[in-house]
Design an enzyme around this catalytic site. Structure first.
Site, mmCIF file in Angstrom:
data_model
loop_
_atom_site.group_PDB
_atom_site.id
_atom_site.type_symbol
_atom_site.label_atom_id
_atom_site.label_comp_id
_atom_site.label_asym_id
_atom_site.label_seq_id
_atom_site.Cartn_x
_atom_site.Cartn_y
_atom_site.Cartn_z
ATOM 1 N N TYR A 160 3.689 -5.953 -6.891
ATOM 2 C CA TYR A 160 3.789 -4.750 -6.074
ATOM 3 C C TYR A 160 2.725 -3.703 -6.457
ATOM 4 C CZ TYR A 160 4.817 -0.167 -4.634
ATOM 5 O OH TYR A 160 4.636 1.090 -4.130
ATOM 6 N N HIS A 217 9.743 -1.180 -8.339
ATOM 7 C CA HIS A 217 9.994 -1.519 -6.928
ATOM 8 C C HIS A 217 11.215 -2.427 -6.758
ATOM 9 C CE1 HIS A 217 8.381 -1.639 -2.703
ATOM 10 N NE2 HIS A 217 8.047 -0.429 -3.106
#
Ligand code: KDG
Ligand code: MG
Length: 408
Positions: A160, A217
Site C-alpha cells: 500500500y 491500511h
C-alpha cells in the site's frame, strides 16, 4: 435570503472531483466537495435527484437546520454516499455564511489558534533506498512530518502507498483508473519482518526531529498490530495509522494493552457515531475523518469538540481523494481547533488544479497557511471544469498468496 439554484460538476485534472455550487438571490454563491473516491457518480446523483430539489427556496443561512433536515429526513442514517452529499451542501452553506460576514471561515469558529498548521507529506519507495531519497526530498522542501511507505522485500506485488515501478511516481488517481480493480498480493509475515528494520534505518538517517508516520491500511490482525506497535516504539512514530480495520473497537483495546504507539483511525468513517466509542474510550490518539465523507463542517466540528474532551487530536484525511474545497474546509478547522494535530497533505497544486480551483491557501515549510479571503477561500472556474469528464476508477483489491481476499 434564498437559494435559487444549485449545480453539480463531476470531473477534474486526472480526478473525478464532485463539486457543488449553490447560488443565492443575493449573488453570493457557495462551493462544496462531494468527491467520494472511486464512487464519484453516486453522491452526484443523490445531490441531483433528491437533495438539490429540496434546497431551492431555503434560506442558506440556516445551515444547521438544513443539515438536520437532510440527515434526519433521509430516515436511513449516514453512509459515505449520503454524508458526502450532505457534506458538500454544508460546506457551500458555510462558504456563503462567511462570505456574507465578509470574513475567512475560521473567524466564525473563534479565530486562529495558530499561524500555520503542520502538514505531512507522503514519502514512498519501491525499496528502502528509494524511500530514503523520497524522505530527503521532502525534508529539503521544508516538511517537518512525512508518512513513510516502502515496498516489502519478497512481496509479490506493490504494497500500500508504493509505486508499482521503481522510479515512477505513485499516483493514487491515475494508477486506479480502468474497468476493474487492480489486484495486489499481501504477505503479513514479510511486512512485519521488514517494517521495524526500515524504521530503524530511517530514524538513524534523519535523526530525532523529523516526525514519522506510517499507514498499515487496515491489514493486520489485532495481535500482529500490537506486536508491530511494540517493535516500533523505539522509533517514536508520530502515528501508526489504521493498524487494524477501523470498524472493530475491540481490536484497538487489545492493541492498547500492549503498546503506547500513537494510533490514528477514521478515514473510512462518515459520522460522529463511527468515531464516538473510539474517542470516548481513548482507543485512538488522532481522528482521521474528513470534511467530505464526514458530513461537512457542521458535523466535523462536533467530532472535533468531542475529541477535544478526550485529548484526541485531529489528523484529517487529505489524500487527493478530496478536492481543494474540502481541503479548504479542513484548513479553516485546523486553523481554529484547540486540539489540532496534523493535516495530511498531498500536493495538488498542478497548474490544471490551480486553474480549476483558484485560491490563496498555501503550504510553506511544512505548514498550511489558510487564506484570509472571505468564505472558504477557494473558487471554482466553470469554464475550466467543462474541459473534464468522468473516468471510472476502482480501489485496488488485496489478496493473500493463496487467493484469500484481504483488506486493501
Ligand atoms: O480512498 C482511499 C484513499 O484515500 C486512501 O487509501 C488513502 O489511506 C489513505 C491515506 O491515508 O491517505
Ligand atoms: Mg490512510
Amino acid at each position: 435570503m434564498k437559494i435559487t439554484a444549485a449545480e453539480v460538476f463531476v470531473g477534474g485534472p486526472g480526478k473525478n472531483y464532485v463539486t457543488l455550487k449553490i447560488m443565492t438571490d443575493q449573488g453570493i454563491y457557495g462551493l462544496g466537495d462531494a468527491t467520494l473516491n472511486n464512487r464519484e457518480t453516486l453522491p452526484a446523483a443523490y445531490l441531483q435527484d433528491y437533495l438539490i430539489p429540496c434546497l431551492i427556496g431555503r434560506d442558506p443561512r440556516n445551515s444547521e437546520d438544513i443539515w438536520q433536515y437532510f440527515y434526519r429526513g433521509a430516515y436511513f442514517r449516514g453512509g459515505p454516499i449520503a454524508m458526502a452529499a450532505y457534506g458538500a451542501i454544508d460546506m457551500a452553506l458555510w462558504d456563503i455564511k462567511a462570505k456574507l460576514a465578509d470574513m475567512p471561515l475560521y473567524q466564525l469558529f473563534g479565530g486562529k489558534s495558530r499561524e500555520g498548521a503542520l502538514v505531512y507529506a507522503h514519502a514512498q519507495g519501491t525499496d528502502l533506498e528509494e524511500l530514503l531519497d523520497s524522505i530527503a526530498g521532502y525534508q529539503e522542501q521544508g516538511y517537518k512530518a512525512v508518512r513513510v511507505q516502502c515496498g516489502i522485500p519478497g512481496m509479490p506485488s506493490a504494497s500500500y502507498g508504493v509505486s508499482a515501478q521503481k522510479g515512477k511516481a505513485h499516483n493514487y488517481i491515475t494508477d486506479f483508473q480502468g474497468d476493474a480493480p487492480h489486484e495486489e498480493i499481501w504477505d503479513t509475515d514479510k511486512y512485519l519482518r521488514f517494517i521495524p528494520r526500515a524504521l530503524d534505518r530511517i530514524r538513524g538517517q534523519f535523526g530525532d526531529e523529523l516526525k514519522l508516520l506510517h499507514d498499515v491500511h487496515h491489514r493486520l490482525l489485532p495481535r500482529e498490530a500490537a506486536q508491530l506497535g511494540k517493535e516500533l516504539e523505539p522509533y517514536r512514530l508520530f502515528w501508526l495509522e489504521d493498524p487494524t480495520p477501523a470498524e472493530d473497537p475491540a481490536a484497538l483495546r487489545l492493541i492498547r494493552q500492549h503498546t503506547t504507539v500513537p494510533i490514528a483511525i477514521g478515514e473510512v468513517f462518515n459520522s460522529l457515531w463511527d468515531c464516538k466509542q473510539l474517542i470516548e474510550e481513548r482507543l485512538i490518539d488522532f481522528i482521521r475523518i474528513s470534511a467530505t465523507y464526514g458530513g461537512g463542517i457542521t458535523h466535523l466540528k462536533r467530532i472535533v469538540d468531542l475529541a477535544a474532551l478526550h485529548e484526541v487530536r485531529t489528523g484529517f484525511h487529505g489524500a487527493p481523494s478530496h478536492s481543494p474545497i474540502s481541503m479548504a474546509a479542513q484548513a479553516h478547522l485546523n486553523a481554529w481547533a484547540p486540539n489540532f494535530g496534523i493535516q495530511e497533505y498531498l500536493v495538488l497544486d498542478t497548474p490544471e488544479c490551480d486553474a480549476l480551483f483558484p485560491s490563496e491557501h498555501r503550504v510553506e515549510n511544512g505548514l498550511f497557511h489558510v487564506s484570509d479571503q472571505p468564505g472558504l477561500g477557494v473558487d471554482f472556474d466553470e469554464s475550466e471544469a467543462r474541459r473534464y469528464s468522468y473516468k471510472r476508477g476502482f480501489h485496488p483489491v488485496a489478496r493473500l498468496e493463496d487467493g484469500t481476499l484481504w483488506n486493501y
